[in-house]
Design a protein around this motif. Structure first.
Motif, PDB file in Angstrom:
ATOM      1  N   GLN A  13      21.742 -53.400 -21.084  1.00 15.06           N
ATOM      2  CA  GLN A  13      22.602 -54.464 -20.261  1.00 15.06           C
ATOM      3  C   GLN A  13      21.640 -55.127 -19.245  1.00 15.06           C
ATOM      4  O   GLN A  13      21.742 -54.629 -17.905  1.00 15.06           O
ATOM      5  CB  GLN A  13      23.905 -54.122 -19.885  1.00 15.06           C
ATOM      6  CG  GLN A  13      24.739 -55.237 -19.567  1.00 15.06           C
ATOM      7  CD  GLN A  13      26.166 -54.845 -19.078  1.00 15.06           C
ATOM      8  OE1 GLN A  13      26.367 -53.588 -19.183  1.00 15.06           O
ATOM      9  NE2 GLN A  13      26.877 -55.702 -18.816  1.00 15.06           N
TER      10      GLN A  13
ATOM     11  N   GLY B  87      23.973 -59.898 -15.600  1.00 16.46           N
ATOM     12  CA  GLY B  87      24.927 -60.965 -16.387  1.00 16.46           C
ATOM     13  C   GLY B  87      24.985 -61.344 -17.791  1.00 16.46           C
ATOM     14  O   GLY B  87      25.197 -62.136 -18.250  1.00 16.46           O
ATOM     15  N   GLN B  88      24.424 -60.237 -18.401  1.00 17.76           N
ATOM     16  CA  GLN B  88      24.146 -60.264 -19.666  1.00 17.76           C
ATOM     17  C   GLN B  88      25.167 -59.174 -20.399  1.00 17.76           C
ATOM     18  O   GLN B  88      25.670 -58.327 -19.909  1.00 17.76           O
ATOM     19  CB  GLN B  88      22.998 -60.113 -20.507  1.00 17.76           C
ATOM     20  CG  GLN B  88      21.951 -61.252 -19.975  1.00 17.76           C
ATOM     21  CD  GLN B  88      22.402 -62.670 -20.423  1.00 17.76           C
ATOM     22  OE1 GLN B  88      22.720 -62.704 -21.533  1.00 17.76           O
ATOM     23  NE2 GLN B  88      22.361 -63.656 -19.631  1.00 17.76           N
ATOM     24  N   GLY B  89      25.827 -59.436 -21.788  1.00 16.20           N
ATOM     25  CA  GLY B  89      26.477 -58.360 -22.387  1.00 16.20           C
ATOM     26  C   GLY B  89      25.501 -57.341 -22.894  1.00 16.20           C
ATOM     27  O   GLY B  89      24.191 -57.391 -23.153  1.00 16.20           O
TER      28      GLY B  89
END
Lengths: 113, 112
Positions: free
Chosen positions: B37, B40-42
């Protein structure tokens, strides 16, 4: 390519009101969908899931709706509580793909007391 | 309940080095998946292990490798670290053919 999208990075809701978090997907092979909740410094915690054979699943204050034709799902939290403030991730998987999870980028929910 | 534990919690490495991250599955789970991860991302799927064999792999280069042991614990190894490898690495375990994965708290890797 982002197969699962959460287009709202953040959401603020008053305590007691409804929170609606949205998720869109592109892969029609997805047959299982989940919502995870993540607090800072913790791993994602499973919240609720739905199979593609259903269009609604409810667990207490949490309800997930699935619209397969629109490739859209949503999580409703009613009533919202300050402890619900967290980042919510939508995830999708397909049995034919070995249940690999595809996650959205998350929506940060803030419930204002 | 999760019961998935990861170690270490934080790690700092320099570019070019190698790193090993560890995961203990929840009791009764024999399938483990690893995710990266970025900020700011999944989570992005790296690979999954079932009965000590790789059982699916995401879009990650071969320098990302793994192991699963008879007690279902697992390791993620990353060789030739790059700056972009800086991320939170999550381990998740599940029952065989289970639809729900249970996550550990992750290892935060910083590559300088």
């Amino acid at each position: 390519d982002q197969q699962v999208k959460q287009n709202s990075p953040s959401l603020s809701v008053q305590e007691g009101r409804i929170s609606i978090l949205n998720c869109d997907y592109t892969n029609s092979m997805f047959d299982y969908f989940l919502w995870y909740k993540k607090y800072p410094a913790e791993g994602p915690t499973f919240l609720i899931s739905i199979s593609s054979i259903k269009d609604k699943n409810e667990d207490g204050r949490f309800t997930v709706f699935l619209n397969k034709s629109a490739k859209h799902l949503s999580l409703h939290i009613v009533p919202s509580q300050p402890g619900d403030s967290a980042v919510y991730f939508c995830a999708a998987s397909a049995v034919v793909a070995g249940n690999q999870f595809y996650f959205g980028t998350g929506t940060s929910l803030t419930v204002i007391p | 309940e999760t019961g998935v534990t990861q170690s270490p919690t934080h790690l700092i490495k320099t570019r070019g080095q190698q790193v090993t991250l560890r995961c203990s599955s929840q009791s009764g789970h024999n399938t483990v998946s690893w995710y990266q991860q970025a900020l700011g991302q999944g989570p992005q799927f790296i690979f999954q292990y079932y009965r000590e064999e790789e059982n699916g792999r995401g879009n990650f280069p071969p320098r990302f490798s793994g192991l699963q042991f008879p007690n279902y614990s697992s390791e993620l190894n990353v060789n030739a670290l790059e700056l972009d490898d800086s991320a939170l690495y999550l381990c998740a375990s599940s029952y065989p053919q289970g639809n729900i994965q249970y996550f550990g708290a992750g290892t935060r890797l910083s590559v300088l």
